[in-house]
Design an enzyme around this catalytic site. Structure first.
Site, PDB file in Angstrom:
ATOM      1  N   ALA A   1       0.945  -1.335  -4.399  1.00 47.76           N
ATOM      2  CA  ALA A   1       1.103  -0.544  -5.616  1.00 47.76           C
ATOM      3  C   ALA A   1       2.154  -1.218  -6.491  1.00 47.76           C
ATOM      4  O   ALA A   1       2.856  -2.132  -6.049  1.00 47.76           O
ATOM      5  CB  ALA A   1       1.532   0.889  -5.287  1.00 47.76           C
ATOM      6  N   MET A   2       2.257  -0.751  -7.737  1.00 48.80           N
ATOM      7  CA  MET A   2       3.222  -1.325  -8.690  1.00 48.80           C
ATOM      8  C   MET A   2       3.769  -0.230  -9.574  1.00 48.80           C
ATOM      9  O   MET A   2       3.030   0.610 -10.083  1.00 48.80           O
ATOM     10  CB  MET A   2       2.529  -2.420  -9.521  1.00 48.80           C
ATOM     11  CG  MET A   2       3.400  -3.033 -10.601  1.00 48.80           C
ATOM     12  SD  MET A   2       4.876  -3.821  -9.899  1.00 48.80           S
ATOM     13  CE  MET A   2       6.011  -3.655 -11.278  1.00 48.80           C
ATOM     14  N   GLU A   3       5.099  -0.273  -9.808  1.00 50.42           N
ATOM     15  CA  GLU A   3       5.838   0.838 -10.410  1.00 50.42           C
ATOM     16  C   GLU A   3       5.917   0.830 -11.918  1.00 50.42           C
ATOM     17  O   GLU A   3       6.828   1.450 -12.485  1.00 50.42           O
ATOM     18  CB  GLU A   3       7.264   0.847  -9.850  1.00 50.42           C
ATOM     19  CG  GLU A   3       8.138  -0.351 -10.236  1.00 50.42           C
ATOM     20  CD  GLU A   3       8.120  -1.498  -9.243  1.00 50.42           C
ATOM     21  OE1 GLU A   3       9.047  -2.323  -9.268  1.00 50.42           O
ATOM     22  OE2 GLU A   3       7.173  -1.565  -8.436  1.00 50.42           O
ATOM     23  N   ASN A   4       5.003   0.185 -12.632  1.00 48.02           N
ATOM     24  CA  ASN A   4       5.068   0.162 -14.093  1.00 48.02           C
ATOM     25  C   ASN A   4       5.497   1.531 -14.621  1.00 48.02           C
ATOM     26  O   ASN A   4       4.935   2.554 -14.240  1.00 48.02           O
ATOM     27  CB  ASN A   4       3.694  -0.185 -14.675  1.00 48.02           C
ATOM     28  CG  ASN A   4       2.994  -1.280 -13.927  1.00 48.02           C
ATOM     29  OD1 ASN A   4       3.464  -2.395 -13.882  1.00 48.02           O
ATOM     30  ND2 ASN A   4       1.864  -0.948 -13.317  1.00 48.02           N
TER      31      ASN A   4
ATOM     32  N   HIS B   1       7.432   5.791  -2.844  1.00 45.89           N
ATOM     33  CA  HIS B   1       8.057   4.495  -3.132  1.00 45.89           C
ATOM     34  C   HIS B   1       8.001   4.182  -4.625  1.00 45.89           C
ATOM     35  O   HIS B   1       9.022   3.860  -5.255  1.00 45.89           O
ATOM     36  CB  HIS B   1       7.322   3.410  -2.333  1.00 45.89           C
ATOM     37  CG  HIS B   1       7.871   2.034  -2.492  1.00 45.89           C
ATOM     38  ND1 HIS B   1       8.628   1.414  -1.521  1.00 45.89           N
ATOM     39  CD2 HIS B   1       7.775   1.124  -3.503  1.00 45.89           C
ATOM     40  CE1 HIS B   1       8.972   0.210  -1.922  1.00 45.89           C
ATOM     41  NE2 HIS B   1       8.464   0.001  -3.128  1.00 45.89           N
ATOM     42  N   GLU B   2       6.805   4.286  -5.209  1.00 40.81           N
ATOM     43  CA  GLU B   2       6.653   3.903  -6.625  1.00 40.81           C
ATOM     44  C   GLU B   2       7.388   4.859  -7.551  1.00 40.81           C
ATOM     45  O   GLU B   2       7.936   4.439  -8.580  1.00 40.81           O
ATOM     46  CB  GLU B   2       5.170   3.829  -7.001  1.00 40.81           C
ATOM     47  CG  GLU B   2       4.353   2.857  -6.154  1.00 40.81           C
ATOM     48  CD  GLU B   2       4.986   1.485  -6.020  1.00 40.81           C
ATOM     49  OE1 GLU B   2       5.641   1.016  -6.975  1.00 40.81           O
ATOM     50  OE2 GLU B   2       4.834   0.872  -4.940  1.00 40.81           O
TER      51      GLU B   2
ATOM     52  N   GLU C   1      13.719  -2.861  -4.258  1.00 36.73           N
ATOM     53  CA  GLU C   1      12.768  -2.630  -3.178  1.00 36.73           C
ATOM     54  C   GLU C   1      13.389  -1.998  -1.941  1.00 36.73           C
ATOM     55  O   GLU C   1      12.759  -1.177  -1.277  1.00 36.73           O
ATOM     56  CB  GLU C   1      12.059  -3.936  -2.815  1.00 36.73           C
ATOM     57  CG  GLU C   1      11.258  -4.549  -3.961  1.00 36.73           C
ATOM     58  CD  GLU C   1      10.172  -3.625  -4.506  1.00 36.73           C
ATOM     59  OE1 GLU C   1       9.872  -2.587  -3.881  1.00 36.73           O
ATOM     60  OE2 GLU C   1       9.635  -3.939  -5.588  1.00 36.73           O
TER      61      GLU C   1
ATOM     62  N   HIS D   1      11.005   4.127  -7.737  1.00 33.86           N
ATOM     63  CA  HIS D   1      11.256   2.999  -8.634  1.00 33.86           C
ATOM     64  C   HIS D   1      11.464   3.429 -10.084  1.00 33.86           C
ATOM     65  O   HIS D   1      12.066   2.679 -10.866  1.00 33.86           O
ATOM     66  CB  HIS D   1      10.072   2.034  -8.608  1.00 33.86           C
ATOM     67  CG  HIS D   1      10.156   0.969  -7.563  1.00 33.86           C
ATOM     68  ND1 HIS D   1      11.284   0.200  -7.359  1.00 33.86           N
ATOM     69  CD2 HIS D   1       9.230   0.516  -6.676  1.00 33.86           C
ATOM     70  CE1 HIS D   1      11.043  -0.659  -6.391  1.00 33.86           C
ATOM     71  NE2 HIS D   1       9.813  -0.501  -5.958  1.00 33.86           N
TER      72      HIS D   1
END
Length: 945
Positions: free
Chosen positions: A318-321, A353-354, A376, A357
């Site tokens: 996943a990615m926290e944009n 997690h995301e 992270e 962030h």
């Protein structure tokens, strides 16, 4: 960002002011045209003005106005960007990042939007540094602001970085296309020219043009206007100040579900239309998590909305944009009919997690990638804190030990690195997203939290987040916030902290001394490795010695002393004895030390509940005392302490500090164990030994070890039901135990699994198997000629990524090598049956199969260049492929073979830390076999008599 599995109430107004777009950042749809026929400036006498990888610091971007027009038919896009810049040194050049973009026009305007030159400005390229330089014949003056305007275009990227294409198939077989982004760490430059470093925070105003059958999403709320009959423009509100790697946009035809947090944030979950029903659990989790984090951090989430979207092609987890978090489908979608309790926990933890962030990483960002652990490590640790608070029934605390065990496994190799390490080029930066940043980072924070107390730790991180909101931070900034120290200037402002004199009054007292938190934490973040504390009982005293713990070098080896030199940690020791009910504390800051425990204590357990990140060795009969305690009164220790003892014992065997038979005797008590975590820890080591020897020419030893495991754990195996009933811990135990029993060809297990598989086949796949045992059932079914193709058919048509993952595992468990993808006829490099995003997982699954581990390794060697092109050097996937395919090699010949291959790709291998980790792992296995195989053989013979 999270790696793919192989597994508050008041926002301080002062900080928001600086985050809003500046008044002078007016938007230019396109700048005034140059007079017709004007020639462009010659570049013949110009050379690229900048030689460093990092951009110059004297041009600061303030606001990007970005217009993009993707074409999902031609798979290309055009765009323009206008960047307001603040020039802090006189210069003729603007240097920024661009990769793979065709620059068609560049110009610079003054604050009145007048061109600085009547000629088209020359653009020089430095591809090796992914930079462009734009030359202005007029000097850009220090202290002035300008507008840089660039037009560009490119193909949508292949792979998983930048602005890339993704596809999915509907149940009717139609292939649909979407375009999505993944910019972290250094790929925003693939979508638009930008100052692509985390310290260059700016505001972003994004516009996207699209056809009416699609929607577009970006970080901020949307307003749509019509450009022409079949063309719409989505105009997104200006963002808060943020780094380029957090910008995101998606153009797709997805559907969504929406909810609202208690503070009014709109939360939406997006997925492919036919997977829409699998989004509801994620919505529930995301709303709960945002509410939790706003309260825990006491800082309001600063955006009006948070979208979470499941992208069909996605390399990481996943990615926290900011405001638009992107996920692999397995990390966001939950199907109650096919997702197991482990799948549910994974989705919950990744969302935790995301969303963590959004504060750690987005609101406060590390200054440079050498400190990516500040993002992270915190996000990984907050997974545990957030899930424990919001979903206590998932028992997430039972998994934290394994996160720390994973960190120890990596950190006890000489190829490890410090948490904070230099990283300059994109490959080095990608490699920073590893076990050290995530898992060790989380475990060091866990140790620090228990050392400082929960309340002090939480107050300190809130202070850190408030002080550095919309800014960048270093390690030292975190230690200062936690220790409550700051400059007199900060004290006078009265916002974030006390003066140094006040701080000393509030200093934490530990072992009667004033704590120097920076000195302590530098020993954990600026040097690599993990300490081993050797404990020796001498009457009323406990003698302590610390060394660096290494699993590839023995104390008797000549290089031992060299590898130990200069290593010293400030270790917050904790210990428990039978003569006291409290947990005792001691800060060890020297190579040797001693503590008084009293004559009356018959045993002492050091590192209570493994809250500390260090190993413990009990010398001079100390392990015999522990073995006796576990056999006679194992509940005198917590389940975490029992698990910790098992882990330490077997790791000490690998490192040459403890004979294997001592560790095997220690887990003899497991016949009495009722808790899942220590049971699985002990079983896990026996299983690991089995997988190691079954890949060697050791048929008798393999048979005897399998028979011993089945006999020893017979009662536990027989207690399992083939259902989804019970607590999360019981269900986890069921999954693991039955999987191993069937792998060992346990007749009752195999018979039951075959019956379930037969029932599933007869139902034409409509029967929903118990999710906890589905993978085991599929794996047994995949062994016959009819079962394997039936599973492949289901894999192709299933809309559940959780089910597909279980089927993929089963397909790769076949004992028929002709059926093993990607080496067999059903595999493919380009996602024809197996999606490219799943290829690394597929390779590792084949590698764990004793019939497939050489096939997988050969596949990697033959297809190395294609794999690197697809996944990029330094990425999660390349690292997992390198380490995973070699992790079961255990002979000197295999070590030589791996060395030889790495030598053949020396130019690439020399850039990767992963190749050295792989070699260390194989060396560790070779030495383990040389030292322990005969001991294991002898011990098993004694047990089987």
């Amino acid at each position: 960002m999270v790696s793919a599995r192989l597994l508050v109430l008041s926002l301080f107004s002062a900080s928001l002011v600086g985050s809003q777009p500046t008044e002078s950042s007016q938007q230019v749809s396109s700048p005034p045209a140059h007079p017709a026929g004007e020639p462009s400036l010659s570049i013949d006498n110009l050379s690229f003005p900048w030689s460093r990888l990092r951009l110059p610091k004297y041009i600061i971007p303030l606001h990007y106005h970005l217009l993009l027009h993707p074409n999902l038919t031609s798979l290309s896009f055009t765009g323009s960007v206008q960047i307001q810049i603040d020039v802090q040194n006189n210069t003729n050049w603007v240097v920024l990042h661009s990769k793979g973009l065709q620059i068609s026009k560049a110009t610079i305007l003054d604050q009145n939007l007048a061109h600085l030159s009547e000629q088209v400005l020359p653009v020089l390229h430095n591809p090796s540094h992914e930079q462009i330089g734009i030359f202005s014949p007029r000097v850009l003056s220090s202290g002035q602001k300008y507008f840089l305007y660039i037009e560009f275009g490119a193909e949508l990227a292949e792979g998983f970085y930048g602005f890339y294409k993704s596809t999915y198939r509907t149940s009717t077989g139609e292939t649909r296309t979407l375009a999505s982004t993944h910019f972290e760490p250094t790929s925003a430059r693939m979508a638009f020219p930008c100052f692509d470093e985390p310290s260059f925070k700016a505001n972003f105003s994004v516009r996207i043009r699209r056809r009416p059958e699609y929607i577009s999403l970006s970080n901020m709320p949307i307003k749509t206007v019509e450009v022409s009959g079949d063309l719409l423009e989505d105009q997104f509100a200006p963002s808060v100040q943020m780094s380029t790697y957090l910008v995101a946009f998606v153009i797709c035809d997805f559907k969504s579900v929406t909810g609202t947090t208690s503070s009014g944030v709109q939360v939406s979950i997006y997925a492919a239309p036919e997977k829409w029903q699998q989004t509801h659990y994620a919505l529930e989790v995301a709303v709960k998590m945002l509410d939790f984090y706003e309260e825990f951090f006491n800082i309001r989430y600063p955006l009006p909305k948070q979208d979470l979207i499941a992208i069909p092609d996605f390399q990481s987890g996943a990615m926290e944009n900011w405001g638009l978090t992107t996920y692999r489908e397995t990390s966001l979608l939950y199907d109650p009919l096919t997702s197991s309790v482990s799948d549910k926990l994974w989705v919950t933890m990744v969302i935790g997690h995301e969303l963590a962030h959004q504060w750690f990483g987005n609101l406060v960002t590390m200054e440079w990638w050498n400190d990516i652990w500040l993002n992270e490590g915190f996000a990984r640790y907050m997974e545990y804190i957030s899930v424990e608070a919001t979903y206590p029934d998932l028992k997430v605390e039972e998994y934290l030990l394994h996160t720390c065990f994973a960190a120890v496994g990596h950190d006890s190799l000489n190829s490890s690195r410090p948490i904070s390490s230099p990283a300059e080029n994109p490959t080095q930066i990608k490699e920073m997203f590893d076990t050290v940043s995530y898992d060790k980072g989380a475990c060091v924070l866990h140790m620090l939290r228990h050392f400082l107390t929960d309340e002090v730790f939480q107050r300190g991180i809130v202070r850190y987040l408030r002080k550095y909101s919309y800014k960048n931070a270093h390690n030292q900034d975190l230690w200062d916030s936690l220790a409550n120290t700051c400059s007199e200037e900060d004290f006078i402002s009265g916002k974030h902290c006390y003066s140094s004199s006040q701080a000393s009054k509030n200093a934490y007292l530990f072992a009667g001394e004033h704590l120097n938190l920076t000195a302590m934490m530098n020993t954990w973040t600026l040097q690599k490795g993990i300490p081993l504390v050797t404990v020796t009982r001498k009457g009323a005293r406990l003698l302590l010695r610390q060394d660096r713990f290494l699993r590839t070098v023995l104390p008797s080896d000549p290089q031992w002393s060299t590898l130990q030199k200069g290593f010293l940690w400030h270790i917050p020791l904790t210990y428990k004895t039978d003569s006291s009910s409290i947990i005792h504390r001691h800060l060890m800051t020297s190579p040797t030390d001693s503590i008084h425990i009293g004559e009356e204590a018959s045993w002492v357990k050091v590192n209570s509940d493994m809250t500390g990140y260090y190993m413990v060795h009990y010398e001079d009969g100390g392990w015999d005392v522990m073995t006796k305690l576990l056999r006679e009164n194992h509940t005198a220790l917590s389940y975490k302490d029992r698990t910790h003892l098992i882990h330490n014992a077997f790791q000490l065997v690998t490192a040459g500090h403890l004979p294997l038979n001592k560790a095997l005797d220690l887990i003899g008590y497991l016949l009495l164990e009722t808790h899942t975590v220590p049971l699985l820890q002990g079983l896990g080591y026996l299983e690991a030994f089995y997988h190691l020897v079954e890949k060697r020419d050791e048929s008798v030893l393999t048979h005897n070890l399998g028979a011993y495991i089945l006999r020893f754990f017979r009662a536990v195996i027989d207690q399992q039901t083939w259902s989804d009933s019970g607590t999360v811990s019981e269900r986890r135990l069921r999954t693991e135990v039955l999987s191993l029993a069937c792998h060992l060809d346990d007749p009752p297990c195999v018979k039951r699994a075959r019956q379930h598989f037969s029932d599933w086949l007869q139902s034409n796949g409509t029967l929903n198997l118990p999710t906890d045992v589905a993978e085991t059932v599929y794996s047994v079914g995949a062994q016959d000629d009819h079962g394997w193709p039936s599973l492949l058919h289901t894999y192709k048509i299933s809309l559940s990524e959780a089910q597909k993952h279980k089927i993929l595992y089963a397909l790769t468990s076949s004992k028929d090598t002709k059926m093993l993808p990607p080496c067999g006829k059903h595999g493919g490099m380009y996602g024809l049956v197996i999606r490219s995003q799943d290829l690394s997982t597929l390779i590792l699954m084949v590698a764990r199969n004793p019939k497939g581990h050489y096939l997988a390794w050969d596949f990697v060697k033959k297809n190395w260049d294609t794999l690197v092109q697809k996944f990029q050097l330094g990425s999660f996937c390349i690292r997992n492929i390198i380490i995973g395919t070699t992790s079961q090699f255990s002979s000197p010949e295999e070590l030589t073979e791996v060395q030889s291959f790495f030598e053949s790709i020396k130019e690439q291998a020399s850039q990767l830390r992963a190749t050295q980790i792989a070699l260390d792992n194989v060396l560790k296995n070779v030495r383990w076999v040389q030292r322990n195989l005969e001991t294991l053989r002898k011990w098993l013979n004694e047990q089987m008599q």
